[in-house]
Every structure is written in structure tokens, then in C-alpha cells.
Design a protein around this motif. Structure first.
Motif, PDB file in Angstrom:
ATOM      1  N   LEU A  13      12.515  -1.295   2.097  1.00 38.08           N
ATOM      2  CA  LEU A  13      11.902  -0.338   3.011  1.00 38.08           C
ATOM      3  C   LEU A  13      10.498  -0.767   3.429  1.00 38.08           C
ATOM      4  O   LEU A  13      10.019  -0.382   4.497  1.00 38.08           O
ATOM      5  CB  LEU A  13      11.863   1.047   2.358  1.00 38.08           C
ATOM      6  CG  LEU A  13      11.349   2.220   3.188  1.00 38.08           C
ATOM      7  CD1 LEU A  13      12.006   2.281   4.550  1.00 38.08           C
ATOM      8  CD2 LEU A  13      11.553   3.531   2.435  1.00 38.08           C
ATOM      9  N   LEU A  14       9.836  -1.568   2.639  1.00 40.22           N
ATOM     10  CA  LEU A  14       8.523  -2.090   3.013  1.00 40.22           C
ATOM     11  C   LEU A  14       8.619  -3.339   3.877  1.00 40.22           C
ATOM     12  O   LEU A  14       7.768  -3.580   4.740  1.00 40.22           O
ATOM     13  CB  LEU A  14       7.703  -2.414   1.758  1.00 40.22           C
ATOM     14  CG  LEU A  14       7.137  -1.231   0.965  1.00 40.22           C
ATOM     15  CD1 LEU A  14       6.457  -1.728  -0.297  1.00 40.22           C
ATOM     16  CD2 LEU A  14       6.162  -0.420   1.813  1.00 40.22           C
ATOM     17  N   THR A  15       9.647  -4.152   3.664  1.00 43.74           N
ATOM     18  CA  THR A  15       9.713  -5.463   4.315  1.00 43.74           C
ATOM     19  C   THR A  15      10.715  -5.552   5.452  1.00 43.74           C
ATOM     20  O   THR A  15      10.612  -6.454   6.297  1.00 43.74           O
ATOM     21  CB  THR A  15      10.087  -6.548   3.293  1.00 43.74           C
ATOM     22  OG1 THR A  15      11.435  -6.308   2.836  1.00 43.74           O
ATOM     23  CG2 THR A  15       9.137  -6.535   2.099  1.00 43.74           C
ATOM     24  N   GLY A  16      11.726  -4.654   5.459  1.00 45.57           N
ATOM     25  CA  GLY A  16      12.796  -4.793   6.442  1.00 45.57           C
ATOM     26  C   GLY A  16      13.720  -5.960   6.160  1.00 45.57           C
ATOM     27  O   GLY A  16      14.455  -6.407   7.043  1.00 45.57           O
ATOM     28  N   ARG A  17      13.698  -6.438   4.903  1.00 52.91           N
ATOM     29  CA  ARG A  17      14.510  -7.595   4.511  1.00 52.91           C
ATOM     30  C   ARG A  17      15.424  -7.213   3.349  1.00 52.91           C
ATOM     31  O   ARG A  17      15.081  -6.385   2.499  1.00 52.91           O
ATOM     32  CB  ARG A  17      13.609  -8.757   4.066  1.00 52.91           C
ATOM     33  CG  ARG A  17      12.625  -9.209   5.129  1.00 52.91           C
ATOM     34  CD  ARG A  17      13.226 -10.250   6.044  1.00 52.91           C
ATOM     35  NE  ARG A  17      13.256 -11.558   5.396  1.00 52.91           N
ATOM     36  CZ  ARG A  17      13.957 -12.592   5.843  1.00 52.91           C
ATOM     37  NH1 ARG A  17      14.703 -12.466   6.910  1.00 52.91           N
ATOM     38  NH2 ARG A  17      13.911 -13.756   5.233  1.00 52.91           N
ATOM     39  N   ARG A  18      16.590  -7.851   3.295  1.00 59.92           N
ATOM     40  CA  ARG A  18      17.536  -7.589   2.212  1.00 59.92           C
ATOM     41  C   ARG A  18      17.016  -8.153   0.877  1.00 59.92           C
ATOM     42  O   ARG A  18      16.326  -9.172   0.861  1.00 59.92           O
ATOM     43  CB  ARG A  18      18.897  -8.214   2.524  1.00 59.92           C
ATOM     44  CG  ARG A  18      19.675  -7.483   3.605  1.00 59.92           C
ATOM     45  CD  ARG A  18      21.059  -8.089   3.777  1.00 59.92           C
ATOM     46  NE  ARG A  18      21.856  -7.337   4.736  1.00 59.92           N
ATOM     47  CZ  ARG A  18      22.571  -6.256   4.450  1.00 59.92           C
ATOM     48  NH1 ARG A  18      22.594  -5.800   3.196  1.00 59.92           N
ATOM     49  NH2 ARG A  18      23.264  -5.637   5.373  1.00 59.92           N
ATOM     50  N   PRO A  19      17.382  -7.503  -0.222  1.00 63.59           N
ATOM     51  CA  PRO A  19      16.914  -7.994  -1.527  1.00 63.59           C
ATOM     52  C   PRO A  19      17.409  -9.399  -1.854  1.00 63.59           C
ATOM     53  O   PRO A  19      16.716 -10.160  -2.536  1.00 63.59           O
ATOM     54  CB  PRO A  19      17.457  -6.960  -2.523  1.00 63.59           C
ATOM     55  CG  PRO A  19      18.532  -6.234  -1.789  1.00 63.59           C
ATOM     56  CD  PRO A  19      18.144  -6.257  -0.349  1.00 63.59           C
TER      57      PRO A  19
ATOM     58  N   ALA B 176       1.699 -10.049  -1.086  1.00 64.81           N
ATOM     59  CA  ALA B 176       1.373 -10.837   0.107  1.00 64.81           C
ATOM     60  C   ALA B 176       2.476 -10.761   1.160  1.00 64.81           C
ATOM     61  O   ALA B 176       2.305 -11.233   2.285  1.00 64.81           O
ATOM     62  CB  ALA B 176       1.121 -12.290  -0.275  1.00 64.81           C
ATOM     63  N   SER B 177       3.621 -10.177   0.788  1.00 64.97           N
ATOM     64  CA  SER B 177       4.726 -10.037   1.731  1.00 64.97           C
ATOM     65  C   SER B 177       4.325  -9.125   2.884  1.00 64.97           C
ATOM     66  O   SER B 177       3.412  -8.294   2.763  1.00 64.97           O
ATOM     67  CB  SER B 177       5.948  -9.441   1.031  1.00 64.97           C
ATOM     68  OG  SER B 177       6.365 -10.212  -0.063  1.00 64.97           O
ATOM     69  N   TYR B 178       5.040  -9.262   3.995  1.00 67.80           N
ATOM     70  CA  TYR B 178       4.838  -8.321   5.104  1.00 67.80           C
ATOM     71  C   TYR B 178       5.050  -6.903   4.613  1.00 67.80           C
ATOM     72  O   TYR B 178       5.981  -6.620   3.845  1.00 67.80           O
ATOM     73  CB  TYR B 178       5.818  -8.614   6.235  1.00 67.80           C
ATOM     74  CG  TYR B 178       5.840  -7.532   7.309  1.00 67.80           C
ATOM     75  CD1 TYR B 178       5.016  -7.627   8.431  1.00 67.80           C
ATOM     76  CD2 TYR B 178       6.676  -6.423   7.184  1.00 67.80           C
ATOM     77  CE1 TYR B 178       5.029  -6.631   9.415  1.00 67.80           C
ATOM     78  CE2 TYR B 178       6.690  -5.429   8.162  1.00 67.80           C
ATOM     79  CZ  TYR B 178       5.864  -5.534   9.262  1.00 67.80           C
ATOM     80  OH  TYR B 178       5.881  -4.546  10.224  1.00 67.80           O
ATOM     81  N   SER B 179       4.199  -6.002   5.054  1.00 67.33           N
ATOM     82  CA  SER B 179       4.331  -4.589   4.734  1.00 67.33           C
ATOM     83  C   SER B 179       3.859  -3.796   5.944  1.00 67.33           C
ATOM     84  O   SER B 179       2.702  -3.914   6.355  1.00 67.33           O
ATOM     85  CB  SER B 179       3.473  -4.248   3.501  1.00 67.33           C
ATOM     86  OG  SER B 179       3.382  -2.857   3.314  1.00 67.33           O
ATOM     87  N   TRP B 180       4.739  -3.008   6.537  1.00 66.99           N
ATOM     88  CA  TRP B 180       4.335  -2.274   7.742  1.00 66.99           C
ATOM     89  C   TRP B 180       3.206  -1.273   7.483  1.00 66.99           C
ATOM     90  O   TRP B 180       2.406  -1.030   8.392  1.00 66.99           O
ATOM     91  CB  TRP B 180       5.542  -1.621   8.416  1.00 66.99           C
ATOM     92  CG  TRP B 180       6.348  -0.691   7.563  1.00 66.99           C
ATOM     93  CD1 TRP B 180       7.460  -0.989   6.847  1.00 66.99           C
ATOM     94  CD2 TRP B 180       6.103   0.697   7.348  1.00 66.99           C
ATOM     95  NE1 TRP B 180       7.930   0.113   6.189  1.00 66.99           N
ATOM     96  CE2 TRP B 180       7.117   1.165   6.490  1.00 66.99           C
ATOM     97  CE3 TRP B 180       5.131   1.597   7.799  1.00 66.99           C
ATOM     98  CZ2 TRP B 180       7.184   2.493   6.061  1.00 66.99           C
ATOM     99  CZ3 TRP B 180       5.190   2.921   7.370  1.00 66.99           C
ATOM    100  CH2 TRP B 180       6.208   3.353   6.518  1.00 66.99           C
TER     101      TRP B 180
END
Length: 469
Positions: A58-64, A85-89
Motif C-alpha cells: 500500500l505504500l509502494t504500489g508494488r507486489r511483495p 528509502a523505497s518510494y512512498s507516496w
């Protein structure tokens, strides 16, 4: 216009236990009203029915499977938690001048809290525990997984304390004149369900109907489903045993709904309703006695993968809009928020924006309406590692269990998923098609579990035993 954003996430709320679904006698008048003034996604799915990886997605928009965050970091084998450091909206909203606060369950990283992912501040679950210990030093709960009644007044329960904290932030942030983002993550209705007496009394045990899928002998299904009954000690439970557990589940959902109403009232009272996007969803569902099973592990029934998702923005999202296109809650919300606010889209997003801007407001995207399938995954953990990959179309569901019997359900004839059609000669062609489609989707989504010849062979050439021998 950039909206303020109220994102409410519950824990283990199954879709058929929203009152508006009309499926069972659970009461959610505030969620029903929210749906009536906005859009309900009737075919929303979680990409993974497990707390931590769902919240990370939900923070990254990417699958686990893409990020490597396969399971809960606090149970079983240790794996790296989501890198801050990952993308986070939320961080992108922060750069845009949004004020933000995260309240409640985190479960994303044990060493880094929401402020490391873009939130201005955080009210954690233990803040309530400390407050409660001061207010009610002699009040204790057994913490029995099967639930109990919480002895404190509803106004002082965890649901309502966090609702009030969120309401305070909304009033303060609206008064500042800045756009704001509040994320409220309830622990409820995750087991153990502990409703207050006010709500427990609304659901007498003898008024709880049996789940339509309760009578499941689990014949021709994976061994691990029967083992799960033993793991939880419910292998001999009758409906008389389950009814009080389900009653508490209904009750705590009704209590949760009442708490959500307090937050929505604060939005109205602050004069922020017209400028606020409200989203309600959950991480995944809960078996809670369906198929005779507990919790959510090692199954891909709709009870755990099909989730409620409601979005409201007065004047922008049409009232009473029921959207039946296949949606992912945790994968589609980040690109949707990007579209609606103008922040950078998640890099490599594996979901899609749910709405497009038009002159009259927002309409569902063509990509959403064109989506023909959803895929949900599971990677085992709490009771032993066990890989699962599910693909669901309108009429069929196929569950690939690489180390056990697969599952195939004709949802037109068998919506409760009771009859496993694996091995049925009349389903051979649809099975081959679903396996191929699943393989192609997993490969597209960078799922490394299919990036070897042995796994590919199972899906592409049907090298799977139809039954246990």
C-alpha cells in the motif's frame, strides 16, 4: 484542486460483512452511507492476504514478490522489512506541503516508523495501551484468540480512542489551511475480537446464521487446509461453537463502523467534506469459521482475498456508484492517489489508476474496466512455508499450490468454493488457459518463483498430479 486524504484501513474485514452487501446481519450504517455518497468497488482484491506485505504494498504500489517483503517480519523466518528509502507516496505528499499523521497499526518495518516513510508524526497502538492502563488499571483482557467482551465503555475503547485522536488532527489540520493526509489503521476486526458490551449485546448468539460455506468436508483439497483445523484446535467445532465467535466478529465490526462515523463527523464539522477524498479498505479478510477454518493462512477463498473498498469525494465521485471492475486495493490506490494529487507515480507500479479526470469530475478508467483477472499470492510462514498463487476471473478461480493439490472452482455454479474441479475432464481446457494466464501474469510481475523450468513446467505443460495418491 488537490484533495485532503483520509485513508482508513481496517484489519481482516471480509467483504460480506459490510452491511450494504446484504449477505449477513452485520450492521455498518456509516460505511453504507459513505458508499452511498461515493463509489463502492464490488470486485476489489488484496494482492496478498497477510498483514505486513499488504501494508508494504500500500505504500509502494508494488507486489511483495517484487520487493522481497514476502511475509510478516515478526513471525517465522526473518526477512528484510521494507526499506524506508523505497518510494512512498506519503513522502511525496509531504514534499507537496501536505500535513500528515499516521494513527494505529503500523506493521511495515520493526525498526523504522511512519515518520521514516513520509508522515509528519505517528500515534502508535501502544499509546492507547498506556492511556488505558492509567484510566483503567484494574481492567484486563484474557487475549484469548477466540475473543471476549471488553469491559470498558465504548467511548474509551481502542476503536473510539483512535477515532477521537484522528478527529482532533482533522480539525487542527483543516484550520491550518493546508491540505492534509490522515491514515487511520485500526487493529479491528483482527482476532481476538473484543467488542464492548454495548455492541456485543446487539448480536445474540442464537441470531447468528451459519455461513453458507460452513459445511465443507474439504474433500480433494490441499492437505494443509485440514491441518489448519488441527493447528487452531477447531477440527471438531460445530456451528454452536463458532456462533459466539462470529457474533463477536459482527459486534466489533459494528463498533468499528461507529468509530469511523466519529471521524467522518469530524470531517463534516471542520467544513472539509467537499475537499476530502475518503478511502476505506482493509488488508484482507478473515475465515472466521467459513469452511470451518480460522484466521487466513494457506487459503485463497474469497473470504480472505476479496475486500471492501469505498471511495468518496463529494462533487468529484458520483454518488452511489457501484464499480464492478476488478481492482486491487493496495496496488491501485498509490497510482490513483498520484493521479488525483499530481505527485510522482510509483516507479514500476503494478497497479493502475482507478479514476480519470473529466469536466464533470472523476470516472473509472478504461484500464480498470478492461481488466479481466486478478492475481493474489501467498508465501506461507506462520505454520510452515507453503507457496500459493491464485488467478480469478468472473467465472473461475484457479489456485496453484506447487507442493500440493491445486484448486479449481467454477464460481458461477459454486460461489462458495466448495467443490474442487481439479481432475474434472470437463474443465481441462479452462484449467490449461488459467495456468497459462497465471504464468504470464506472474512473469510480468517479476515473480521469481516461476523463473525456473520446473515451476514453468507445472503451469505450462500441466505437470501436476490432480489428487494426492
Amino acid at each position: 484542486m488537490k484533495p485532503s486524504i483520509l485513508l482508513i484501513v481496517s484489519d481482516q474485514h471480509r467483504l460480506d460483512c459490510v452491511g450494504a452487501s446484504g449477505s449477513y446481519p452485520v450492521s455498518t450504517p456509516r460505511l453504507d452511507a459513505l458508499a452511498a455518497q461515493g463509489a463502492t468497488f464490488s470486485s476489489a482484491y488484496t494482492p496478498i492476504p497477510l498483514c505486513t506485505p499488504a501494508r508494504q504494498s500500500l505504500l509502494t504500489g508494488r507486489r511483495p514478490e517484487t520487493t522481497g517483503n514476502l511475509w510478516n517480519y515478526d513471525l517465522g523466518p526473518r526477512i528484510p522489512a521494507l526499506d524506508p528509502a523505497s518510494y512512498s507516496w506519503p513522502r511525496e505528499l509531504q514534499k507537496l506541503g501536505y500535513r500528515s499523521r499516521y494513527l494505529g497499526k503500523w506493521h511495515v518495518n520493526p525498526d523504522h516508523d511512519p515518520t521514516d516513510f513520509g508522515y509528519d508524526d505517528w500515534v502508535p497502538l501502544d499509546a492507547y495501551d498506556r492511556w488505558r492502563a492509567q484510566q483503567y488499571p484494574d481492567s484486563s483482557l484474557l487475549e484469548d484468540w477466540f475473543g471476549e467482551v471488553d469491559p470498558v465503555p465504548t467511548a474509551d475503547s481502542r476503536t473510539h480512542w483512535f477515532a477521537d485522536q484522528t478527529a482532533d488532527f482533522i480539525r487542527e489540520a483543516t484550520a491550518s489551511g493546508q491540505p492534509w493526509h490522515a491514515r487511520l489503521d485500526f487493529l479491528e476486526p483482527h482476532l481476538p475480537c473484543q467488542p464492548t458490551a454495548e455492541f456485543a449485546d446487539r448480536f445474540p448468539v442464537d441470531a447468528i446464521p451459519q455461513w453458507r460455506d460452513f459445511e465443507d468436508p474439504l474433500e480433494r483439497k490441499p492437505y494443509i487446509q485440514r491441518q489448519q483445523l488441527l493447528n487452531w484446535g477447531v477440527e471438531d467445532y460445530t456451528w454452536e461453537d463458532w456462533a459466539p465467535i462470529v457474533a463477536r466478529y459482527y459486534a466489533v465490526i459494528a463498533q468499528l463502523d461507529d468509530a469511523i462515523g466519529r471521524v467522518l463527523d469530524a470531517v463534516d464539522e471542520a467544513g472539509a467534506a467537499a475537499d476530502t477524498l475518503v478511502v476505506y479498505t482493509t488488508d484482507h479478510g478473515d475465515m472466521c469459521g467459513s469452511h470451518g477454518m480460522m484466521d487466513k493462512h494457506y487459503v485463497m477463498y474469497d473470504n480472505v482475498v476479496r475486500v471492501p473498498m469505498i471511495m468518496s469525494w463529494p462533487g468529484m465521485i458520483a454518488e452511489g456508484n457501484v464499480i464492478d471492475g476488478f481492482a486491487y486495493n493496495t496496488l491501485d490506490l498509490p497510482p490513483t492517489i498520484s493521479t488525483l494529487t499530481g505527485i510522482p507515480a510509483p516507479p514500476g507500479a503494478q497497479g493502475l489508476a482507478l479514476f480519470d479526470h473529466v469536466d464533470t469530475g472523476l470516472i473509472p478508467t478504461a484500464a480498470l474496466e478492461a481488466r479481466e483477472q486478478v492475481v493474489s499470492t501467498y508465501n506461507g510462514q506462520q505454520f510452515g512455508l507453503f507457496i500459493q498463487r491464485m488467478i480469478r476471473t468472473r467465472s473461475w478461480k484457479y489456485v496453484w499450490n506447487p507442493t500440493d493439490v491445486d484448486e479449481l472452482y467454477n464460481l458461477d455454479d459454486d460461489p462458495e468454493e466448495l467443490v474442487n474441479r481439479i481432475g474434472d475432464d470437463s474443465s481441462t481446457r479452462i484449467l490449461a488457459d488459467l495456468r497459462k494466464r497465471l504464468y504470464e501474469q506472474l512473469l510480468h510481475d517479476e515473480d521469481s518463483f516461476v523463473e525456473n523450468e520446473w515451476m514453468a513446467r507445472q503451469l505450462l505443460t500441466g505437470r501436476k498430479l490432480p489428487t494426492r495418491t
